[in-house]
Write a protein that holds these residues in place. Structure first.
Motif, short mmCIF file in Angstrom:
data_model
loop_
_atom_site.label_atom_id
_atom_site.label_comp_id
_atom_site.label_asym_id
_atom_site.label_seq_id
_atom_site.Cartn_x
_atom_site.Cartn_y
_atom_site.Cartn_z
N PHE A 191 61.78 -7.52 54.32
CA PHE A 191 61.12 -6.42 53.62
C PHE A 191 59.76 -6.09 54.20
N HIS A 192 59.13 -7.06 54.86
CA HIS A 192 57.80 -6.87 55.44
C HIS A 192 57.88 -6.27 56.82
N THR A 193 57.04 -5.29 57.06
CA THR A 193 56.91 -4.76 58.41
C THR A 193 55.95 -5.68 59.18
N LEU A 194 55.90 -5.47 60.48
CA LEU A 194 54.94 -6.25 61.28
C LEU A 194 53.51 -5.97 60.82
N ALA A 195 53.23 -4.73 60.47
CA ALA A 195 51.89 -4.38 59.97
C ALA A 195 51.58 -5.13 58.68
N ASP A 196 52.56 -5.18 57.77
CA ASP A 196 52.39 -5.93 56.52
C ASP A 196 52.10 -7.40 56.80
N ALA A 197 52.92 -7.99 57.67
CA ALA A 197 52.79 -9.41 57.97
C ALA A 197 51.45 -9.72 58.63
N ALA A 198 51.04 -8.87 59.56
CA ALA A 198 49.75 -9.09 60.23
C ALA A 198 48.60 -9.03 59.22
N ARG A 199 48.66 -8.06 58.33
CA ARG A 199 47.62 -7.93 57.31
C ARG A 199 47.60 -9.16 56.38
N GLU A 200 48.78 -9.59 55.95
CA GLU A 200 48.88 -10.74 55.03
C GLU A 200 48.36 -12.03 55.67
N HIS A 201 48.54 -12.16 56.98
CA HIS A 201 48.14 -13.39 57.68
C HIS A 201 46.80 -13.26 58.38
N GLY A 202 46.14 -12.11 58.26
CA GLY A 202 44.83 -11.93 58.89
C GLY A 202 44.90 -11.91 60.41
N VAL A 203 45.98 -11.35 60.94
CA VAL A 203 46.19 -11.32 62.39
C VAL A 203 45.90 -9.91 62.90
N ASP A 204 45.24 -9.82 64.06
CA ASP A 204 44.98 -8.53 64.68
C ASP A 204 46.31 -7.91 65.11
N LEU A 205 46.63 -6.76 64.57
CA LEU A 205 47.94 -6.13 64.80
C LEU A 205 48.14 -5.78 66.27
N ASP A 206 47.12 -5.26 66.94
CA ASP A 206 47.27 -4.88 68.35
C ASP A 206 47.56 -6.10 69.23
N ARG A 207 46.88 -7.20 68.98
CA ARG A 207 47.14 -8.44 69.74
C ARG A 207 48.55 -8.95 69.48
N LEU A 208 48.97 -8.90 68.22
CA LEU A 208 50.31 -9.35 67.85
C LEU A 208 51.36 -8.50 68.55
N LEU A 209 51.22 -7.18 68.49
CA LEU A 209 52.19 -6.29 69.12
C LEU A 209 52.27 -6.52 70.63
N ALA A 210 51.13 -6.71 71.26
CA ALA A 210 51.11 -6.96 72.71
C ALA A 210 51.86 -8.25 73.04
N ALA A 211 51.64 -9.29 72.25
CA ALA A 211 52.31 -10.56 72.48
C ALA A 211 53.81 -10.46 72.20
N LEU A 212 54.19 -9.72 71.17
CA LEU A 212 55.60 -9.53 70.86
C LEU A 212 56.31 -8.75 71.97
N HIS A 213 55.65 -7.71 72.49
CA HIS A 213 56.24 -6.94 73.60
C HIS A 213 56.44 -7.83 74.82
N ALA A 214 55.45 -8.66 75.12
CA ALA A 214 55.56 -9.54 76.29
C ALA A 214 56.72 -10.52 76.11
N ALA A 215 56.86 -11.08 74.93
CA ALA A 215 57.93 -12.03 74.67
C ALA A 215 59.30 -11.34 74.72
N ALA A 216 59.39 -10.16 74.17
CA ALA A 216 60.67 -9.44 74.14
C ALA A 216 61.11 -9.03 75.54
N ALA A 217 60.15 -8.87 76.45
CA ALA A 217 60.47 -8.46 77.82
C ALA A 217 60.94 -9.62 78.68
N MET A 218 60.71 -10.84 78.23
CA MET A 218 61.10 -12.02 79.00
C MET A 218 62.60 -12.25 78.88
N PRO A 219 63.24 -12.71 79.96
CA PRO A 219 64.66 -13.03 79.85
C PRO A 219 64.87 -14.24 78.94
N ALA A 220 65.97 -14.24 78.24
CA ALA A 220 66.29 -15.36 77.34
C ALA A 220 66.62 -16.58 78.18
#
Length: 84
Positions: A38-67
């Motif tokens: 039910f939570h969006t990434l923006a919701d989760a970042a706000r709830e956990h006090g995480v910088d959304l831009d840093r989180l998104l950048a890290a998520l993009h980098a991880a998603a681009a890596m081969p499994a």
């Protein structure tokens, strides 16, 4: 894959399993959380006090890596069972 702030946490984890490590590294307790569907990434970042831009950048980098380590059972030499 484009990961936007309005994506649900559970959907991101399902589409890009490597992002799990990112959430854990950011000390976010979204993994296995019943609210992740039910939570969006923006919701989760706000709830956990995480910088959304840093989180998104890290998520993009991880998603681009081969499994790594995700080998189908038959490719890993698993035996097939014949029924007859």
């Amino acid at each position: 894959m484009t990961i936007r702030p309005n994506r649900l946490v559970a959907d991101v984890l399902a589409d890009a399993p490597a992002t799990l490590r990112v959430l854990l590294d950011f000390h976010m307790r979204c993994v296995g959380c019943p609210i992740a569907g039910f939570h969006t990434l923006a919701d989760a970042a706000r709830e956990h006090g995480v910088d959304l831009d840093r989180l998104l950048a890290a998520l993009h980098a991880a998603a681009a890596m081969p499994a790594i380590g995700m080998v189908p059972p038959t490719a890993a030499g698993a035996r097939t069972i014949e029924r007859g």
